[in-house]
Design a protein around this motif. Structure first.
Motif, short mmCIF file in Angstrom:
data_model
loop_
_atom_site.label_atom_id
_atom_site.label_comp_id
_atom_site.label_asym_id
_atom_site.label_seq_id
_atom_site.Cartn_x
_atom_site.Cartn_y
_atom_site.Cartn_z
N VAL A 190 -4.81 -4.16 -3.83
CA VAL A 190 -6.04 -3.53 -2.39
C VAL A 190 -5.59 -2.24 -2.55
O VAL A 190 -6.06 -1.23 -2.52
CB VAL A 190 -5.62 -4.21 -1.29
CG1 VAL A 190 -6.54 -3.49 -0.17
CG2 VAL A 190 -6.96 -5.18 -1.08
N ALA A 191 -4.07 -1.63 -2.85
CA ALA A 191 -3.25 -0.44 -2.68
C ALA A 191 -3.97 0.13 -3.56
O ALA A 191 -4.58 1.81 -4.05
CB ALA A 191 -1.83 -0.94 -2.82
N ALA A 192 -4.27 -0.48 -5.06
CA ALA A 192 -4.70 0.46 -6.13
C ALA A 192 -6.09 0.44 -6.05
O ALA A 192 -6.26 1.50 -6.95
CB ALA A 192 -4.55 -0.49 -7.29
N ALA A 238 -8.09 7.29 0.09
CA ALA A 238 -7.72 7.11 0.75
C ALA A 238 -6.36 7.74 1.19
O ALA A 238 -5.23 7.92 -0.01
CB ALA A 238 -7.13 5.55 1.58
N ASP A 239 -6.52 8.45 1.69
CA ASP A 239 -5.47 9.23 2.24
C ASP A 239 -4.11 8.79 3.48
O ASP A 239 -3.13 9.17 3.37
CB ASP A 239 -5.30 10.83 2.76
CG ASP A 239 -6.92 11.59 1.75
OD1 ASP A 239 -6.17 12.17 0.81
OD2 ASP A 239 -7.40 12.10 2.33
N ALA A 240 -4.80 7.99 4.13
CA ALA A 240 -4.06 7.17 5.02
C ALA A 240 -4.29 5.88 5.24
O ALA A 240 -5.79 5.66 5.37
CB ALA A 240 -3.72 7.91 6.03
N VAL A 241 -3.68 5.03 5.32
CA VAL A 241 -4.88 3.67 5.99
C VAL A 241 -4.19 3.03 7.57
O VAL A 241 -2.65 3.46 7.64
CB VAL A 241 -3.68 2.61 5.01
CG1 VAL A 241 -4.83 1.09 5.18
CG2 VAL A 241 -4.78 3.16 3.37
N ILE A 277 0.07 5.55 -0.85
CA ILE A 277 -0.33 6.18 0.35
C ILE A 277 0.04 5.58 2.02
O ILE A 277 1.00 4.43 2.46
CB ILE A 277 -1.85 5.09 0.26
CG1 ILE A 277 -2.33 5.44 -0.69
CG2 ILE A 277 -2.82 5.74 1.51
CD1 ILE A 277 -3.80 4.07 -1.44
N PRO A 278 0.18 6.94 2.30
CA PRO A 278 0.94 6.07 3.79
C PRO A 278 0.17 5.96 4.54
O PRO A 278 -1.00 5.73 4.73
CB PRO A 278 1.22 8.31 4.36
CG PRO A 278 0.10 9.02 3.13
CD PRO A 278 0.15 8.16 2.58
N ALA A 288 -1.78 -7.76 -2.42
CA ALA A 288 -2.00 -6.94 -1.75
C ALA A 288 -1.99 -5.57 -3.11
O ALA A 288 -2.44 -3.94 -2.87
CB ALA A 288 -0.99 -7.00 -1.36
N VAL A 325 0.05 3.11 8.67
CA VAL A 325 0.40 3.30 10.19
C VAL A 325 -0.11 1.81 10.76
O VAL A 325 -1.47 1.23 10.49
CB VAL A 325 0.65 3.51 10.92
CG1 VAL A 325 -1.21 4.38 11.46
CG2 VAL A 325 0.88 4.15 12.50
N LEU A 338 -0.27 -13.02 -3.02
CA LEU A 338 -0.15 -11.99 -1.25
C LEU A 338 0.63 -10.69 -1.69
O LEU A 338 0.39 -9.05 -2.70
CB LEU A 338 0.04 -12.22 -0.46
CG LEU A 338 -0.17 -10.78 1.07
CD1 LEU A 338 -2.12 -11.23 1.32
CD2 LEU A 338 0.36 -11.18 2.29
N ILE A 339 1.77 -10.61 -2.26
CA ILE A 339 2.49 -9.19 -1.97
C ILE A 339 2.61 -9.70 -4.01
O ILE A 339 2.76 -7.95 -4.44
CB ILE A 339 4.08 -10.18 -2.68
CG1 ILE A 339 4.18 -9.93 -0.62
CG2 ILE A 339 5.76 -9.32 -3.20
CD1 ILE A 339 6.05 -10.88 -0.29
N LEU A 341 -3.34 -0.23 9.44
CA LEU A 341 -3.37 -2.05 9.48
C LEU A 341 -3.49 -2.52 11.27
O LEU A 341 -2.96 -1.93 12.22
CB LEU A 341 -2.22 -2.16 8.65
CG LEU A 341 -2.49 -1.89 7.19
CD1 LEU A 341 -1.39 -0.85 7.04
CD2 LEU A 341 -2.36 -2.92 6.52
N LEU A 371 -7.35 1.59 -3.41
CA LEU A 371 -8.19 2.46 -2.27
C LEU A 371 -6.91 3.68 -2.66
O LEU A 371 -7.89 4.99 -2.18
CB LEU A 371 -6.95 2.53 -1.09
CG LEU A 371 -6.61 1.01 0.20
CD1 LEU A 371 -5.60 0.14 0.90
CD2 LEU A 371 -8.01 1.65 0.93
N LYS A 372 -6.41 4.08 -4.06
CA LYS A 372 -6.13 4.89 -4.26
C LYS A 372 -6.68 5.58 -5.48
O LYS A 372 -6.80 6.86 -4.87
CB LYS A 372 -4.60 4.18 -5.16
CG LYS A 372 -3.93 5.32 -5.86
CD LYS A 372 -2.62 5.51 -5.19
CE LYS A 372 -2.31 7.42 -5.73
NZ LYS A 372 -1.45 7.84 -4.27
N ILE A 375 0.59 -1.35 -0.22
CA ILE A 375 -0.11 -0.06 0.20
C ILE A 375 0.74 1.10 0.05
O ILE A 375 0.69 2.04 -0.81
CB ILE A 375 -1.59 0.71 1.00
CG1 ILE A 375 -2.12 -1.22 0.73
CG2 ILE A 375 -1.55 1.24 1.37
CD1 ILE A 375 -2.50 -1.70 2.70
N VAL A 423 -7.29 -1.40 6.69
CA VAL A 423 -6.58 -2.80 6.22
C VAL A 423 -6.88 -3.91 7.36
O VAL A 423 -5.48 -3.80 8.32
CB VAL A 423 -5.29 -2.90 4.91
CG1 VAL A 423 -5.28 -4.71 5.20
CG2 VAL A 423 -6.53 -1.72 4.36
#
Lengths: 90, 170
Positions: free
Chosen positions: B153-155, B162-165, A13-14, B150, A16, B145-146, B167, B157-158, A8, B53
């Motif tokens: 999901v990153a794409a 989403a400005d931050a995630v 996207i940052p 994953a 934590v 997964l890698i 986990l 969220l983009k 991610i 996430v």
């Protein structure tokens, strides 16, 4: 969890994470994490303890805002079931 | 079926006696990663859309369960809408004791807390959609997964801004 976090972050996207297994987090090297020595299945604490859950999320967001060094893991000073540790934050 | 029973029993033991975890996973081969990805967090928190996430095995009751029979785990993901009431969610994950999380989902998937932060103006908004994985991915599925789930999901969220995630594990 850390491997997903890395993907991610790679997408720009940052991120934590809340870690309860420090060894795995150290190994996978996510960009930012807060660590709690709490039991599996309880990263945000106990059921219905809203203040404690909020304290963990706020600490994670603070880590998001303040960590400047990639790979930093912040050890949160909250002991399991010790509400007094949370005084300053809740 | 015996395999699942054993995993559930072990998960209960690990929750009660955390020191056993280190011993049980001592033989798990380490994942080799190169470098540490970095995207600076530059927006103020109260102007940020935050997504969760979780790898706690959370999914909607009408979504397919995570596969508990594959010893390498299930590398797929589920969409978890923030607006869904918590009683429409369930957890499928034999590798940790989720009895407490079944009572209050927020201890592994704190979407209720995030919505409260949105109402209080601490964050701009909780993302409309969060994502659920099942942790405990090993062997051949680390690659799946890698390389596949994953990044997908990153794409998403983009695309969903989403400005931050945040986990959270199980």
């Amino acid at each position: 969890m850390g491997l997903i976090q890395r993907e991610i972050e790679k997408a720009g996207i940052p991120t934590v994470s809340v870690s309860i297994q420090r060894r795995f987090t150290e190994e996978v090297r996510p960009p930012r994490a807060v660590f709690l020595d709490w039991p599996m299945g309880h990263p945000l604490g106990e059921p219905f303890k809203v203040d404690i859950q909020m304290a963990v999320i706020k600490s994670a967001f603070k880590a998001l805002e303040t960590i400047k060094e990639p790979g930093t893991i912040i050890d949160l000073p909250f002991r399991w079931k010790m509400v007094e540790d949370l005084k300053e934050i809740i | 079926m015996m395999g699942r029973f054993k995993n559930i029993l072990l998960a209960k033991l690990f929750t009660r006696f955390p020191k056993l975890i280190g011993r049980a996973f001592a033989k798990v081969s380490p994942v080799n990663v190169v470098g540490i990805p970095w995207a600076p967090f530059q927006k103020p928190l109260n102007e940020s859309i935050i997504a969760i996430v979780t790898t706690a095995g959370v999914h909607l009751k009408d979504q397919p369960l995570f596969d508990m029979k594959d010893p390498d785990g299930d590398p797929s993901f589920r969409e978890l809408p923030s607006a869904t009431p918590s009683h429409d969610y369930k957890i499928t994950h034999d590798y940790y004791d989720h009895a407490d999380a079944d009572r209050d989902l927020n201890i592994v998937f704190p979407v209720g807390r995030l919505m409260e932060m949105e109402r209080a103006g601490v964050i701009k908004a909780a993302a409309k959609v969060n994502y659920g994985f099942m942790g405990h991915i090993t062997g051949r599925h680390v690659d799946t997964l890698i390389k596949k789930s994953a990044p997908e999901v990153a794409a998403r969220l983009k695309k969903e801004n989403a400005d931050a995630v945040l986990l959270t594990p199980g």
